[in-house]
Design an enzyme around this catalytic site. Structure first.
Site, short mmCIF file in Angstrom:
data_model
loop_
_atom_site.label_atom_id
_atom_site.label_comp_id
_atom_site.label_asym_id
_atom_site.label_seq_id
_atom_site.Cartn_x
_atom_site.Cartn_y
_atom_site.Cartn_z
N ARG A 130 6.65 0.32 -7.73
CA ARG A 130 7.78 -0.62 -7.84
C ARG A 130 7.26 -2.06 -7.94
NH1 ARG A 130 11.34 1.09 -2.63
NH2 ARG A 130 9.27 1.34 -1.75
N ASP A 175 0.72 -5.15 2.18
CA ASP A 175 0.11 -5.55 0.90
C ASP A 175 -0.48 -6.96 0.96
OD1 ASP A 175 1.03 -3.10 -0.21
OD2 ASP A 175 3.02 -4.00 -0.22
N THR A 212 9.67 0.10 8.62
CA THR A 212 9.06 1.42 8.57
C THR A 212 9.28 2.11 9.92
OG1 THR A 212 7.07 2.62 7.87
CG2 THR A 212 6.71 0.65 9.22
N THR A 263 -10.80 -14.57 -2.53
CA THR A 263 -10.82 -15.35 -3.77
C THR A 263 -10.84 -14.48 -5.03
OG1 THR A 263 -13.22 -15.46 -3.71
CG2 THR A 263 -12.03 -17.30 -2.68
N GLY A 264 -10.69 -13.19 -4.86
CA GLY A 264 -10.70 -12.31 -6.03
C GLY A 264 -10.59 -10.87 -5.57
N LYS A 306 -5.22 -6.09 3.53
CA LYS A 306 -5.97 -5.60 4.70
C LYS A 306 -7.12 -4.69 4.29
CE LYS A 306 -2.22 -3.76 6.15
NZ LYS A 306 -1.30 -4.46 5.26
N GLY A 307 -6.88 -3.89 3.26
CA GLY A 307 -7.90 -2.94 2.80
C GLY A 307 -9.15 -3.68 2.35
N VAL A 343 1.71 2.56 -3.95
CA VAL A 343 2.15 3.94 -3.78
C VAL A 343 3.29 4.28 -4.74
CG1 VAL A 343 3.19 5.60 -2.16
CG2 VAL A 343 1.38 4.06 -1.39
N GLY A 355 -0.65 1.96 0.88
CA GLY A 355 -1.69 2.10 -0.13
C GLY A 355 -2.63 0.92 0.02
N HIS A 356 -3.88 1.19 0.31
CA HIS A 356 -4.85 0.10 0.44
C HIS A 356 -5.75 0.09 -0.80
CE1 HIS A 356 -4.52 -0.12 5.12
NE2 HIS A 356 -3.42 -0.48 4.50
N GLN A 364 0.77 -1.71 6.74
CA GLN A 364 1.98 -2.54 6.54
C GLN A 364 1.81 -3.91 7.22
OE1 GLN A 364 3.05 0.85 7.94
NE2 GLN A 364 3.13 1.67 5.89
P1 IMP Z 1 8.81 3.99 4.64
O1 IMP Z 1 7.69 3.43 5.45
O2 IMP Z 1 8.35 4.79 3.44
O3 IMP Z 1 9.82 4.73 5.50
O4 IMP Z 1 9.60 2.73 4.01
C1 IMP Z 1 10.30 1.80 4.85
C2 IMP Z 1 10.13 0.39 4.30
O5 IMP Z 1 8.78 -0.02 4.46
C3 IMP Z 1 10.44 0.23 2.82
O6 IMP Z 1 10.96 -1.07 2.61
C4 IMP Z 1 9.07 0.35 2.17
O7 IMP Z 1 9.01 -0.28 0.91
C5 IMP Z 1 8.21 -0.38 3.19
N1 IMP Z 1 6.80 0.05 3.19
C6 IMP Z 1 6.28 1.16 3.74
N2 IMP Z 1 4.95 1.20 3.58
C7 IMP Z 1 4.60 0.07 2.93
C8 IMP Z 1 3.35 -0.48 2.50
O8 IMP Z 1 2.27 0.07 2.70
N3 IMP Z 1 3.41 -1.67 1.85
C9 IMP Z 1 4.58 -2.32 1.66
N4 IMP Z 1 5.76 -1.85 2.04
C10 IMP Z 1 5.78 -0.67 2.67
MG MG Z 2 -0.42 -1.72 0.15
#
Ligand code: IMP
Ligand code: MG
Length: 339
Positions: free
Chosen positions: A252, A13, A190, A321-322, A16-17, A249, A41-42, A175
């Site tokens: 949270r 997060d 992950t 910057t935005g 990168k996207g 995604v 999620g990008h 990630q």
């Molecule tokens: P998983 O990749 O769904 O197995 O989650 C494992 C850990 O990686 C958890 O702490 C998730 O919140 C985190 N995680 C997985 N993908 C992302 C992402 O794209 N952005 C931020 N955290 C991620």
């Molecule tokens: Mg993301």
């Protein structure tokens, strides 16, 4: 043979996207390759529209760019096909036959397991269990699914040929380094390696082909799910600073901490960064919002950037910057770095 790899330097997060989408337009890249899976999620804001991408490369914003999903990726066919159709990229996307498949049973397992869903706090997308099946050599692959047949192509061959022809290629990681299965805060990670080497391996290119490694950091650190976060702020403090974000995604609320130079140094080292991008500088310095010239940045923002640059020993070439794809200060020309 200009190949650029874009990876995250913290916990994902970082933006990168947005950086990949900017480069796709600015450098008019010929080809973009996505790695990883649907846990990522990008977000890309382009022409007043907000896209939340799960598998299609963020570079789709350039209609000329060929879009590929590398053999190391792990795909959910339903999500992928919906995304391909809604973005109208049927005619320019290719999927490697060896991508592994997430099935319903993997999603159930990811959500049912207290260890995964509560302790690790996974995204519940079935990614880890699907990769387990791949390692056990019993996973379904993209070539086994008739609905993916129209898109199947040899991705490593396409990339390496394009590079031989001098075309511009970007590989989009997912990630960030500290969620890497190898280099992250295990077991709070992950299910794959998120480093530049890992994403090249997933795409199918060797280390000697890489020209630029851009490590993306946000101006502060965020993390979703379990695991350590040095300097973590209370929700009240995060709110006061305006650093509250929600995960793309899972929805949270993200945990937050100030920029961490020790982690950034390690991310630069393990990824062999040649450039650094820093996003969301406007969240720290609201008067930087929407600026596109380095000289116009407020002096505190410049000091922030220059301190990081000095401590990392790598040029900060791109500054977000935005939200909009074009909200970027691009210092590459000034620093004599060609795309
Ligand atoms: P998983 O990749 O769904 O197995 O989650 C494992 C850990 O990686 C958890 O702490 C998730 O919140 C985190 N995680 C997985 N993908 C992302 C992402 O794209 N952005 C931020 N955290 C991620
Ligand atoms: Mg993301």
């Amino acid at each position: 043979m200009p190949l650029t790899v874009v990876v995250g330097g913290f916990f994902g997060d970082e933006g990168k996207g947005k950086i990949s989408a900017y480069l796709a337009l600015k450098d008019d890249v010929d080809m973009a390759v996505r790695t990883g899976s649907v846990n990522a999620g990008h977000t890309v804001v382009f022409n007043g529209k907000r896209y939340k991408l799960r598998l299609v490369p963020s570079a789709f914003v350039n209609e000329r760019t060929r879009l590929l999903i590398g053999p190391g990726a792990n795909i959910n066919p339903e999500i992928l096909i919906n995304e391909i159709k809604s973005l109208n990229v049927e005619n320019r996307i290719g999927i490697d036959p060896l991508c592994s498949i997430i099935e319903e049973k993997h999603i159930i397992e990811d959500r049912k397991s207290a260890f995964l869903s509560k302790k690790i706090g996974t995204t519940g997308q079935g990614v880890g269990p699907a990769i387990e099946d791949r390692v056990r050599r019993r996973a379904k692959l993209a070539k086994d699914l008739p609905e993916l047949r129209p898109y199947i192509t040899d991705v490593p061959l396409e990339i390496n040929r394009a590079l031989d022809e001098g075309k511009k290629v970007i590989i989009e990681g997912t990630q960030g380094l500290f969620l890497s299965l190898y280099y992250g805060t295990y077991p709070y990670v992950t299910s794959r390696d998120t480093s530049a080497s890992g994403v090249c391996s997933e795409a199918g290119v060797g280390p000697k082909r890489v020209d630029h490694v851009i490590v993306v950091f946000k101006a502060y650190v965020t993390r979703v799910g379990g695991g350590p976060l040095t300097g973590e702020l209370s929700m009240e403090e995060a709110m006061r600073r305006g650093w509250i974000e929600r995960a793309t995604v899972t929805g949270r609320v993200r945990r937050v901490a100030p920029f961490n130079i020790t982690m950034a140094r390690r991310a630069v080292m393990i990824n062999s960064a040649t450039q650094v991008a820093i996003t969301k500088i406007d969240v720290l310095y609201p008067n930087a919002k929407g600026l596109r010239e380095y000289d116009e940045l407020p002096k505190e923002a410049k000091a922030f950037i220059e301190t990081i640059e000095k401590q990392l020993g790598v040029p900060v070439t791109l500054i977000g910057t935005g939200e909009d794809v074009h909200d970027v200060i691009d210092r590459r020309e000034e620093l004599n770095i060609s795309p």
